[in-house]
Design a protein around this motif. Structure first.
Motif, PDB file in Angstrom:
ATOM      1  N   ASN A 166       0.785  -1.221   0.000  1.00  0.00           N
ATOM      2  CA  ASN A 166       0.000   0.000   0.000  1.00  0.00           C
ATOM      3  C   ASN A 166       0.824   1.282   0.000  1.00  0.00           C
ATOM      4  O   ASN A 166       0.284   2.360   0.195  1.00  0.00           O
ATOM      5  CB  ASN A 166      -0.967  -0.005   1.192  1.00  0.00           C
ATOM      6  CG  ASN A 166      -0.260  -0.177   2.513  1.00  0.00           C
ATOM      7  OD1 ASN A 166       0.908   0.138   2.647  1.00  0.00           O
ATOM      8  ND2 ASN A 166      -0.971  -0.705   3.484  1.00  0.00           N
ATOM      9  N   ASN A 167       2.140   1.165  -0.207  1.00  0.00           N
ATOM     10  CA  ASN A 167       2.962   2.363  -0.271  1.00  0.00           C
ATOM     11  C   ASN A 167       4.246   2.067  -1.045  1.00  0.00           C
ATOM     12  O   ASN A 167       4.635   0.915  -1.195  1.00  0.00           O
ATOM     13  CB  ASN A 167       3.306   2.857   1.131  1.00  0.00           C
ATOM     14  CG  ASN A 167       3.535   4.348   1.188  1.00  0.00           C
ATOM     15  OD1 ASN A 167       3.688   4.996   0.161  1.00  0.00           O
ATOM     16  ND2 ASN A 167       3.557   4.891   2.386  1.00  0.00           N
ATOM     17  N   ASN A 168       4.883   3.124  -1.518  1.00  0.00           N
ATOM     18  CA  ASN A 168       6.151   3.025  -2.244  1.00  0.00           C
ATOM     19  C   ASN A 168       7.131   4.032  -1.673  1.00  0.00           C
ATOM     20  O   ASN A 168       6.734   5.060  -1.139  1.00  0.00           O
ATOM     21  CB  ASN A 168       5.950   3.358  -3.732  1.00  0.00           C
ATOM     22  CG  ASN A 168       5.164   2.309  -4.441  1.00  0.00           C
ATOM     23  OD1 ASN A 168       5.632   1.206  -4.643  1.00  0.00           O
ATOM     24  ND2 ASN A 168       3.940   2.632  -4.815  1.00  0.00           N
ATOM     25  N   SER A 194       2.748  -0.226   4.637  1.00  0.00           N
ATOM     26  CA  SER A 194       2.975   0.925   5.514  1.00  0.00           C
ATOM     27  C   SER A 194       2.071   0.950   6.734  1.00  0.00           C
ATOM     28  O   SER A 194       2.176   1.846   7.553  1.00  0.00           O
ATOM     29  CB  SER A 194       2.773   2.217   4.722  1.00  0.00           C
ATOM     30  OG  SER A 194       1.413   2.357   4.368  1.00  0.00           O
TER      31      SER A 194
END
Length: 109
Positions: free
Chosen positions: A22-24, A94
């Motif tokens: 859900n994040n980069n 995250s």
């Protein structure tokens, strides 16, 4: 009455946190760690996050439960990026599910 209790329990159980990509983050690899006593891969970025909702933010981790051939591919990509000082993008969880108490990684690219 029993039906109401069952419905309430089902609703409460449906809110369980599930591991998610859900994040980069994009950055340069500072260090990569592998150990002889287990199969997880730990690494840090130079611009590593300092906080996380539920995991220790010290490292990103590629979990030991990832099949060996995939872990080897991800390790190769990390080492290449470190050697060439390339900024790479990783996808991670995250919010919830940790890997070995640290931030779980889902993608290295």
């Amino acid at each position: 009455m029993k039906l109401k209790i069952i419905i309430i329990l089902l609703i409460l159980c449906s809110f369980k946190t599930i591991a998610a990509y859900n994040n980069n983050i994009r950055g340069e690899i500072e260090s990569v760690y592998v150990y002889a006593d287990h199969d997880a891969i730990y690494f840090r970025f130079k611009n590593h996050p300092t906080i996380h909702e539920s995991c220790k933010p010290t490292y990103f981790v590629i979990s030991s439960n990832i099949p060996e051939n995939r872990r080897n591919q991800l390790l190769s990509r990390l080492l290449l990026a470190k050697a060439s000082k390339e900024n790479i993008n990783i996808g991670y969880d995250s919010k919830g599910d940790c890997a070995h108490s640290y931030i779980r990684v889902h993608r290295v690219g």
